[in-house]
Design a protein around this motif. Sequence first.
Motif, PDB file in Angstrom:
ATOM      1  N   ASP A  20       0.837  -1.194   0.144  1.00 61.41           N
ATOM      2  CA  ASP A  20       0.026  -0.010   0.012  1.00 61.41           C
ATOM      3  C   ASP A  20       0.853   1.224   0.126  1.00 61.41           C
ATOM      4  O   ASP A  20       0.476   2.222  -0.434  1.00 61.41           O
ATOM      5  CB  ASP A  20      -1.023  -0.173   1.346  1.00 61.41           C
ATOM      6  CG  ASP A  20      -0.317  -0.038   2.474  1.00 61.41           C
ATOM      7  OD1 ASP A  20       0.782  -0.657   2.694  1.00 61.41           O
ATOM      8  OD2 ASP A  20      -0.542   0.648   3.439  1.00 61.41           O
ATOM      9  N   LYS A  21       1.913   1.225   0.467  1.00 62.72           N
ATOM     10  CA  LYS A  21       2.909   2.373   0.520  1.00 62.72           C
ATOM     11  C   LYS A  21       3.617   2.518  -0.768  1.00 62.72           C
ATOM     12  O   LYS A  21       4.344   3.833  -0.832  1.00 62.72           O
ATOM     13  CB  LYS A  21       4.015   2.212   1.800  1.00 62.72           C
ATOM     14  CG  LYS A  21       3.292   2.326   3.220  1.00 62.72           C
ATOM     15  CD  LYS A  21       4.477   2.138   4.097  1.00 62.72           C
ATOM     16  CE  LYS A  21       3.702   2.138   5.367  1.00 62.72           C
ATOM     17  NZ  LYS A  21       4.813   2.112   6.623  1.00 62.72           N
ATOM     18  N   LEU A  22       3.749   1.586  -1.495  1.00 63.72           N
ATOM     19  CA  LEU A  22       4.665   1.621  -2.906  1.00 63.72           C
ATOM     20  C   LEU A  22       4.165   2.761  -3.767  1.00 63.72           C
ATOM     21  O   LEU A  22       4.617   3.553  -4.125  1.00 63.72           O
ATOM     22  CB  LEU A  22       4.853   0.197  -3.584  1.00 63.72           C
ATOM     23  CG  LEU A  22       5.582  -0.773  -2.767  1.00 63.72           C
ATOM     24  CD1 LEU A  22       5.621  -2.020  -3.640  1.00 63.72           C
ATOM     25  CD2 LEU A  22       7.098  -0.426  -2.583  1.00 63.72           C
ATOM     26  N   GLY A  23       2.736   2.626  -3.988  1.00 64.60           N
ATOM     27  CA  GLY A  23       2.251   3.650  -4.766  1.00 64.60           C
ATOM     28  C   GLY A  23       2.142   4.949  -4.345  1.00 64.60           C
ATOM     29  O   GLY A  23       2.440   5.858  -5.109  1.00 64.60           O
ATOM     30  N   LYS A  24       1.846   5.257  -3.188  1.00 69.00           N
ATOM     31  CA  LYS A  24       1.937   6.345  -2.363  1.00 69.00           C
ATOM     32  C   LYS A  24       3.493   7.029  -2.534  1.00 69.00           C
ATOM     33  O   LYS A  24       3.569   8.263  -2.605  1.00 69.00           O
ATOM     34  CB  LYS A  24       1.264   6.222  -1.055  1.00 69.00           C
ATOM     35  CG  LYS A  24       0.029   5.869  -0.741  1.00 69.00           C
ATOM     36  CD  LYS A  24      -0.190   5.919   0.664  1.00 69.00           C
ATOM     37  CE  LYS A  24      -1.775   5.102   0.805  1.00 69.00           C
ATOM     38  NZ  LYS A  24      -2.066   4.924   2.384  1.00 69.00           N
ATOM     39  N   LEU A  26       5.314   7.054  -4.709  1.00 73.93           N
ATOM     40  CA  LEU A  26       5.772   7.781  -6.036  1.00 73.93           C
ATOM     41  C   LEU A  26       5.054   9.336  -6.094  1.00 73.93           C
ATOM     42  O   LEU A  26       5.801  10.027  -6.716  1.00 73.93           O
ATOM     43  CB  LEU A  26       5.099   6.992  -7.068  1.00 73.93           C
ATOM     44  CG  LEU A  26       5.774   5.766  -7.829  1.00 73.93           C
ATOM     45  CD1 LEU A  26       4.775   5.050  -8.631  1.00 73.93           C
ATOM     46  CD2 LEU A  26       7.051   5.961  -8.133  1.00 73.93           C
ATOM     47  N   TRP A  56       4.621  -5.187  -8.636  1.00 72.76           N
ATOM     48  CA  TRP A  56       4.418  -3.673  -8.726  1.00 72.76           C
ATOM     49  C   TRP A  56       5.271  -3.096  -9.711  1.00 72.76           C
ATOM     50  O   TRP A  56       4.773  -2.287 -10.528  1.00 72.76           O
ATOM     51  CB  TRP A  56       5.087  -2.973  -7.435  1.00 72.76           C
ATOM     52  CG  TRP A  56       4.705  -1.692  -7.083  1.00 72.76           C
ATOM     53  CD1 TRP A  56       3.609  -0.962  -7.119  1.00 72.76           C
ATOM     54  CD2 TRP A  56       5.806  -0.722  -7.227  1.00 72.76           C
ATOM     55  NE1 TRP A  56       3.863   0.360  -7.074  1.00 72.76           N
ATOM     56  CE2 TRP A  56       5.181   0.606  -6.989  1.00 72.76           C
ATOM     57  CE3 TRP A  56       7.289  -0.894  -7.067  1.00 72.76           C
ATOM     58  CZ2 TRP A  56       5.951   1.640  -7.156  1.00 72.76           C
ATOM     59  CZ3 TRP A  56       7.913   0.298  -7.024  1.00 72.76           C
ATOM     60  CH2 TRP A  56       7.617   1.611  -6.745  1.00 72.76           C
ATOM     61  N   SER A  59       3.483  -3.518 -13.166  1.00 75.54           N
ATOM     62  CA  SER A  59       2.173  -3.252 -13.209  1.00 75.54           C
ATOM     63  C   SER A  59       1.858  -1.808 -14.098  1.00 75.54           C
ATOM     64  O   SER A  59       0.790  -1.449 -14.031  1.00 75.54           O
ATOM     65  CB  SER A  59       1.512  -2.871 -11.608  1.00 75.54           C
ATOM     66  OG  SER A  59       2.570  -1.691 -11.071  1.00 75.54           O
ATOM     67  N   LEU A  61       4.017   1.457 -14.366  1.00 74.90           N
ATOM     68  CA  LEU A  61       4.261   2.523 -13.584  1.00 74.90           C
ATOM     69  C   LEU A  61       4.285   3.758 -14.456  1.00 74.90           C
ATOM     70  O   LEU A  61       4.625   3.887 -15.556  1.00 74.90           O
ATOM     71  CB  LEU A  61       5.243   2.482 -12.734  1.00 74.90           C
ATOM     72  CG  LEU A  61       5.667   1.308 -11.775  1.00 74.90           C
ATOM     73  CD1 LEU A  61       6.931   0.768 -11.026  1.00 74.90           C
ATOM     74  CD2 LEU A  61       4.316   1.322 -10.908  1.00 74.90           C
TER      75      LEU A  61
END
Length: 289
Positions: A20-24, A26, A56, A59, A61
Amino acid sequence: MTVPDRLPRSYLYVPGNAPDKLGKALARGADALIVDLEDAVPPGGKDAARRAVAGWLRSGLPAGGAELWVRINGGAAGEADVRALAGLPALTGLVLAKAESAGQVTAVAGTLDDLGDATTLLMPLLETAGAVLDVREIARARRVHRLQIGEVDLAADTGIDPGPEETELLFARSMTVFASADAGIHPPVGPVSTITADPVALAESTERVRRQGFVGRACIHPVQIPVVHEAFTPSEQQVARAEDLLARFEAATAAGAGVALDAEGRLIDAAVIRLARRTLATAGRAAAR
């Protein structure tokens, strides 16, 4: 892969076991991310974190954003990390935790070769006395793009107790900067700081790191990013001077002249040009972000 022709000012560490923190991450504004599969992930969670990070990266990016690095483990877990991540287009490179020798770095490069990956870069993380003493060879190993120091582990390994001015770490920092220059690779990434609640102290520490020859700094919290960016973003005057130096040097070279002079009549040598290019590289990253 994000082509690293611009030098990031910040590298934000993000836990690899927190999808959940990976996308945030960025959207935090860092020039580069280091997704951590090593210290941030407990032994029982390595396999799941590895699969999550690889998924991820596959996915789709956003293009043209932050460089994406992954800090991998040592030993068998590290071998599995390399095999899971090799060849992923979104990946810029691998940070090699506890890099001890040039042979260790070369082994990772060889595994990437065997897997048909010709583009992934390597960033050895120096965390032991042995690594610092062997840094010249490590810096010259294949695929090494930049170096980084893990000063918390290094202090524990050596018994160093850094004070507020961090002078106790100067030897290790200088060795890393000198080895990078000798090997002809980019300047090293500044070490992380544990300061998160005192921006003035962080700014002083980061300015010290910049003066010591590092370009950019690793961050452990998003609140550190603006302070680090301010320290490593060249001023308009610095950018203009760098552009003028390069223009004068290129014009002299094109004309076959053996000597190029700056606006004050001083000699423009190779070292001056390297510094000018470094300035424009960090300025380019600032503009891109």
